[in-house]
Design a protein around this motif. Structure first.
Motif, PDB file in Angstrom:
ATOM      1  N   ILE A 153     104.701  54.442  14.805  1.00  0.00           N
ATOM      2  CA  ILE A 153     105.518  53.506  14.624  1.00  0.00           C
ATOM      3  C   ILE A 153     104.766  52.794  13.371  1.00  0.00           C
ATOM      4  CG2 ILE A 153     106.772  52.999  16.528  1.00  0.00           C
ATOM      5  CD1 ILE A 153     104.728  50.802  17.255  1.00  0.00           C
ATOM      6  N   PRO A 154     105.190  51.975  12.284  1.00  0.00           N
ATOM      7  CA  PRO A 154     104.540  51.660  11.100  1.00  0.00           C
ATOM      8  C   PRO A 154     103.905  50.211  11.501  1.00  0.00           C
ATOM      9  CG  PRO A 154     106.838  51.008  11.046  1.00  0.00           C
ATOM     10  CD  PRO A 154     106.717  52.058  12.238  1.00  0.00           C
ATOM     11  N   PHE A 155     102.816  50.438  12.146  1.00  0.00           N
ATOM     12  CA  PHE A 155     102.193  49.126  12.816  1.00  0.00           C
ATOM     13  C   PHE A 155     100.921  49.140  13.096  1.00  0.00           C
ATOM     14  CE2 PHE A 155     100.911  47.225  16.985  1.00  0.00           C
ATOM     15  CZ  PHE A 155     101.152  45.801  16.684  1.00  0.00           C
ATOM     16  N   THR A 156      99.961  48.416  12.784  1.00  0.00           N
ATOM     17  CA  THR A 156      98.481  48.765  13.040  1.00  0.00           C
ATOM     18  C   THR A 156      98.132  47.441  13.735  1.00  0.00           C
ATOM     19  OG1 THR A 156      98.218  49.884  10.971  1.00  0.00           O
ATOM     20  CG2 THR A 156      96.300  48.852  11.784  1.00  0.00           C
ATOM     21  N   ALA A 157      97.123  47.503  14.689  1.00  0.00           N
ATOM     22  CA  ALA A 157      96.421  46.470  15.271  1.00  0.00           C
ATOM     23  C   ALA A 157      95.007  46.586  14.669  1.00  0.00           C
ATOM     24  CB  ALA A 157      96.594  46.497  16.909  1.00  0.00           C
ATOM     25  N   LEU A 158      94.160  45.574  14.443  1.00  0.00           N
ATOM     26  CA  LEU A 158      92.945  45.428  13.849  1.00  0.00           C
ATOM     27  C   LEU A 158      92.296  44.312  14.690  1.00  0.00           C
ATOM     28  CD1 LEU A 158      90.962  46.099  11.425  1.00  0.00           C
ATOM     29  CD2 LEU A 158      92.019  44.266  10.488  1.00  0.00           C
ATOM     30  N   GLU A 159      90.773  44.724  15.238  1.00  0.00           N
ATOM     31  CA  GLU A 159      90.182  43.751  15.862  1.00  0.00           C
ATOM     32  C   GLU A 159      88.699  43.758  15.035  1.00  0.00           C
ATOM     33  OE1 GLU A 159      90.607  41.940  18.636  1.00  0.00           O
ATOM     34  OE2 GLU A 159      92.638  42.584  18.907  1.00  0.00           O
ATOM     35  N   ILE A 160      88.301  42.337  14.812  1.00  0.00           N
ATOM     36  CA  ILE A 160      87.218  42.045  14.073  1.00  0.00           C
ATOM     37  C   ILE A 160      86.419  41.173  14.865  1.00  0.00           C
ATOM     38  CG2 ILE A 160      86.115  41.071  12.242  1.00  0.00           C
ATOM     39  CD1 ILE A 160      88.827  41.326  10.920  1.00  0.00           C
ATOM     40  N   ARG A 161      84.909  41.659  15.182  1.00  0.00           N
ATOM     41  CA  ARG A 161      83.869  40.722  16.052  1.00  0.00           C
ATOM     42  C   ARG A 161      82.796  40.555  15.390  1.00  0.00           C
ATOM     43  NH1 ARG A 161      88.119  41.228  18.426  1.00  0.00           N
ATOM     44  NH2 ARG A 161      88.420  41.950  20.255  1.00  0.00           N
ATOM     45  N   PHE A 162      82.154  39.239  15.486  1.00  0.00           N
ATOM     46  CA  PHE A 162      81.009  38.920  15.153  1.00  0.00           C
ATOM     47  C   PHE A 162      80.042  38.617  16.319  1.00  0.00           C
ATOM     48  CE2 PHE A 162      83.913  37.806  11.600  1.00  0.00           C
ATOM     49  CZ  PHE A 162      83.451  38.347  10.583  1.00  0.00           C
ATOM     50  N   ARG A 163      78.925  39.431  16.508  1.00  0.00           N
ATOM     51  CA  ARG A 163      77.892  39.249  17.586  1.00  0.00           C
ATOM     52  C   ARG A 163      77.510  37.720  17.339  1.00  0.00           C
ATOM     53  NH1 ARG A 163      76.924  44.440  16.522  1.00  0.00           N
ATOM     54  NH2 ARG A 163      77.327  46.018  18.524  1.00  0.00           N
ATOM     55  N   GLY A 164      77.015  36.852  18.435  1.00  0.00           N
ATOM     56  CA  GLY A 164      76.579  35.923  18.560  1.00  0.00           C
ATOM     57  C   GLY A 164      77.295  34.635  18.877  1.00  0.00           C
ATOM     58  N   GLY A 165      78.665  34.758  18.427  1.00  0.00           N
ATOM     59  CA  GLY A 165      79.668  33.786  18.892  1.00  0.00           C
ATOM     60  C   GLY A 165      79.072  32.281  18.892  1.00  0.00           C
ATOM     61  N   ALA A 166      79.334  31.619  19.718  1.00  0.00           N
ATOM     62  CA  ALA A 166      79.244  30.116  20.014  1.00  0.00           C
ATOM     63  C   ALA A 166      77.585  29.781  20.395  1.00  0.00           C
ATOM     64  CB  ALA A 166      80.189  29.304  21.005  1.00  0.00           C
ATOM     65  N   SER A 167      76.954  30.931  20.596  1.00  0.00           N
ATOM     66  CA  SER A 167      75.409  30.831  20.876  1.00  0.00           C
ATOM     67  C   SER A 167      74.717  30.389  19.564  1.00  0.00           C
ATOM     68  CB  SER A 167      74.938  31.911  21.607  1.00  0.00           C
ATOM     69  OG  SER A 167      75.650  32.231  22.908  1.00  0.00           O
ATOM     70  N   LEU A 168      75.329  30.621  18.631  1.00  0.00           N
ATOM     71  CA  LEU A 168      74.474  30.376  17.148  1.00  0.00           C
ATOM     72  C   LEU A 168      74.914  28.899  16.748  1.00  0.00           C
ATOM     73  CD1 LEU A 168      75.643  34.058  15.583  1.00  0.00           C
ATOM     74  CD2 LEU A 168      73.472  33.039  16.194  1.00  0.00           C
ATOM     75  N   ASP A 169      75.379  27.988  17.370  1.00  0.00           N
ATOM     76  CA  ASP A 169      75.658  26.663  17.142  1.00  0.00           C
ATOM     77  C   ASP A 169      74.070  26.408  16.492  1.00  0.00           C
ATOM     78  OD1 ASP A 169      78.216  25.956  17.083  1.00  0.00           O
ATOM     79  OD2 ASP A 169      77.929  25.344  19.172  1.00  0.00           O
ATOM     80  N   ALA A 170      74.039  25.313  15.619  1.00  0.00           N
ATOM     81  CA  ALA A 170      72.695  24.887  14.951  1.00  0.00           C
ATOM     82  C   ALA A 170      72.386  23.706  16.216  1.00  0.00           C
ATOM     83  CB  ALA A 170      72.955  24.222  13.717  1.00  0.00           C
ATOM     84  N   PRO A 171      70.850  23.620  16.132  1.00  0.00           N
ATOM     85  CA  PRO A 171      70.618  22.550  17.012  1.00  0.00           C
ATOM     86  C   PRO A 171      71.247  20.979  16.827  1.00  0.00           C
ATOM     87  CG  PRO A 171      68.827  23.857  16.104  1.00  0.00           C
ATOM     88  CD  PRO A 171      69.823  24.190  15.267  1.00  0.00           C
ATOM     89  N   GLY A 172      71.492  20.592  17.693  1.00  0.00           N
ATOM     90  CA  GLY A 172      72.314  19.232  17.462  1.00  0.00           C
ATOM     91  C   GLY A 172      73.697  19.419  17.187  1.00  0.00           C
ATOM     92  N   LYS A 173      74.280  20.550  17.048  1.00  0.00           N
ATOM     93  CA  LYS A 173      75.793  20.784  16.274  1.00  0.00           C
ATOM     94  C   LYS A 173      76.600  21.573  17.278  1.00  0.00           C
ATOM     95  CE  LYS A 173      74.422  19.001  12.388  1.00  0.00           C
ATOM     96  NZ  LYS A 173      75.213  17.662  11.741  1.00  0.00           N
ATOM     97  N   ARG A 174      76.216  21.334  18.797  1.00  0.00           N
ATOM     98  CA  ARG A 174      77.020  22.056  19.655  1.00  0.00           C
ATOM     99  C   ARG A 174      78.677  21.598  19.504  1.00  0.00           C
ATOM    100  NH1 ARG A 174      77.152  26.960  21.931  1.00  0.00           N
ATOM    101  NH2 ARG A 174      77.237  26.800  24.421  1.00  0.00           N
ATOM    102  N   GLY A 175      79.333  22.852  19.759  1.00  0.00           N
ATOM    103  CA  GLY A 175      80.718  22.734  19.581  1.00  0.00           C
ATOM    104  C   GLY A 175      81.103  23.063  18.299  1.00  0.00           C
ATOM    105  N   ALA A 176      80.222  23.219  17.222  1.00  0.00           N
ATOM    106  CA  ALA A 176      80.699  23.377  15.745  1.00  0.00           C
ATOM    107  C   ALA A 176      81.347  24.757  15.509  1.00  0.00           C
ATOM    108  CB  ALA A 176      79.427  23.261  14.791  1.00  0.00           C
ATOM    109  N   ILE A 177      80.911  25.678  16.000  1.00  0.00           N
ATOM    110  CA  ILE A 177      81.210  26.914  15.907  1.00  0.00           C
ATOM    111  C   ILE A 177      82.831  27.132  16.526  1.00  0.00           C
ATOM    112  CG2 ILE A 177      81.121  29.449  16.153  1.00  0.00           C
ATOM    113  CD1 ILE A 177      78.113  29.300  15.894  1.00  0.00           C
ATOM    114  N   ASN A 178      83.084  26.392  17.717  1.00  0.00           N
ATOM    115  CA  ASN A 178      84.122  26.529  18.399  1.00  0.00           C
ATOM    116  C   ASN A 178      85.129  25.669  17.398  1.00  0.00           C
ATOM    117  OD1 ASN A 178      86.123  26.578  20.839  1.00  0.00           O
ATOM    118  ND2 ASN A 178      85.960  24.436  20.630  1.00  0.00           N
ATOM    119  N   LEU A 179      84.870  24.571  17.061  1.00  0.00           N
ATOM    120  CA  LEU A 179      85.705  23.761  15.962  1.00  0.00           C
ATOM    121  C   LEU A 179      85.987  24.519  14.732  1.00  0.00           C
ATOM    122  CD1 LEU A 179      87.358  21.309  15.573  1.00  0.00           C
ATOM    123  CD2 LEU A 179      84.978  20.042  14.641  1.00  0.00           C
ATOM    124  N   MET A 180      85.051  24.988  14.117  1.00  0.00           N
ATOM    125  CA  MET A 180      85.273  25.883  12.940  1.00  0.00           C
ATOM    126  C   MET A 180      86.061  27.047  13.180  1.00  0.00           C
ATOM    127  SD  MET A 180      84.512  29.285  11.662  1.00  0.00           S
ATOM    128  CE  MET A 180      82.949  29.614  12.415  1.00  0.00           C
TER     129      MET A 180
END
Length: 440
Positions: A50-77
């Motif tokens: 069928i003429p359909f494609t599923a694409l999955e993109i991942r970036f390691r680190g996730g929300a654990s890469l929040d800068a110090p004092g900026k907890r929640g920034a990656i989730n909000l972004m």
């Protein structure tokens, strides 16, 4: 955590159902590794039915890469990525997807930022260009940031009144301390209110970089077409992101932590150290966990705690092999006057399990379920693409799907005994109890 899934028109929905029905069984998958002209790698399963494609993109680190004092920034972004980009505002971005019969989903957890895309072949180029804007040129305009911030603050306020969320957060804090795993990726009311528009650009740069990228695609696309798509979609991302966090120092000790909550029942989370997926004993633990607590009404804990004594409606255990720490956990809820007895039975069964003895029937039933259920996961292009991305994140070989059930079937009673005697320790279990239990 905000999950964003944009609804596609009926045509895309119908094709998605067709993809599910036409999905090849796990053992028939032909997985290719594709490298784009620009050097971006991906795993591909071609399916031209069928003429359909599923694409999955991942970036390691996730929300654990929040800068110090900026907890929640990656989730909000992450939750603000689809609020406008390139030449579109938030409404225009949504309307463009609808017109293209495309669907994009953005999500983040402790270890991974995920982007899922579903698109028709006839509209693929335009859909890729639309998604590229969100990934490389998001607006993060102040009005959108503030609107999504309000949604996150509502979630934080709701979690503060949810005993299950309170139990989970209390357990994480005890287990991981000041490591990012020890706090909610949503952040706190204070940290989220302090986030600025500039913090969104910084958060994006920290996590969305090519040095931590994983991609998979399943559907009506050739290796050559996928390579060109990858460069157009992801080639403009920065080469490197923020330094990955260190491994978490698991701080769990045996005992009970009570959190007072006015409720007729208590919510309980318990756990101890676990195993990484590359541990030689992981499959023995995986099979034994099915016997101990993951097997529903056939599991030992369900039999002892619910069926024999009526102390809970349900109790489950699960292996949690995160990227930077591993635990073996379980959970249940019980009336306040029965919670202490339920905890005592869990410890009793955990001590029994630590001896590692299983019956032939237990072992055979667990293997039959785990091997029989595995092919059912491959029920559509999107699910297959998701599995392929997860395999890459875990460092599994490209032939893992074909060999996985063999690894389950190879587990012996001796393997389980060795693993259990090495890993399980009833006195090391930490119980977090949210409620007003008596007798604890």
């Amino acid at each position: 955590m905000i999950r964003v899934l944009l609804r596609a028109p009926a045509r895309l929905a119908a094709l998605a159902v067709a993809a599910l029905l036409l999905a090849a069984p796990a053992q028939a998958l032909d997985i290719e590794e594709v490298t784009s002209p620009g050097g971006i790698k991906a795993w591909l399963v071609q399916a031209h039915d069928i003429p359909f494609t599923a694409l999955e993109i991942r970036f390691r680190g996730g929300a654990s890469l929040d800068a110090p004092g900026k907890r929640g920034a990656i989730n909000l972004m992450t939750a603000t990525l689809e609020e406008g980009s390139a030449g579109y505002d938030s409404q225009g971005f949504a309307a463009a997807q609808e017109a293209l019969a495309a669907a994009f989903k953005f999500d983040v957890d402790d270890d991974t930022l995920s982007i899922s895309a579903r698109m028709l072949t006839e509209n693929r180029d335009k859909a890729v260009d639309l998604l590229r804007g969100a990934l490389t040129d998001p607006h993060f305009d102040q009005a959108s940031v503030d609107r999504v911030r309000g949604q996150v603050l509502s979630i934080i306020a709701s979690d503060a009144k949810d005993p299950n969320a309170i139990a989970g957060q209390s357990f994480r804090k005890l287990a991981y301390g000041d490591h990012p795993y020890g706090s909610s990726l949503n952040g706190t009311e204070e940290s989220v209110k302090a986030l600025t528009r500039e913090d969104m650009f910084d958060a994006k740069a920290r996590v969305m970089a090519k040095d931590r990228l994983v991609v998979s695609a399943v559907g009506d696309i050739t290796p050559e077409e996928l390579g060109a798509m990858l460069d157009r979609l992801l080639g403009a991302l920065p080469a490197t992101g923020a330094e990955m966090p260190p491994r978490a120092d698991l701080q769990l000790t045996g005992g009970v932590t009570k959190v007072d909550w006015d409720s007729p029942q208590s919510v309980v989370i318990f756990g101890q150290k676990g195993l990484a997926m590359d541990d030689p004993d992981f499959f023995a633990a995986y099979v034994f966990n099915q016997i101990l607590g993951a097997g529903g009404f056939s599991s030992r804990l369900m039999e002892e705690v619910r069926e024999k004594r009526g102390l809970t409606y349900g109790i489950y255990t699960y292996l949690v092999p995160k990227d930077l720490a591993e635990t073996w956990q379980g959970s249940f809820a019980s009336a306040n006057d029965k919670t202490a007895e339920a905890i005592a039975i869990v410890k009793q069964e955990w001590a029994k399990a630590a001896k590692g003895a299983v019956t032939d029937t237990e072992l055979e039933d667990a293997k039959t379920y785990l091997t029989g259920a595995y092919p059912l996961r491959f029920d559509g292009n999107g699910n297959i693409a998701d599995i392929l991305a997860g395999m890459q994140l875990e460092g599994l070989p490209i032939d893992y799907i074909a060999t996985r059930n063999d690894k389950v079937n190879a587990v012996t009673k001796a393997d389980i005994a060795r693993m259990a005697q090495r890993m399980l320790d009833a006195e090391a279990l930490r119980f977090v109890v949210v409620g007003r239990p008596s007798g604890l």
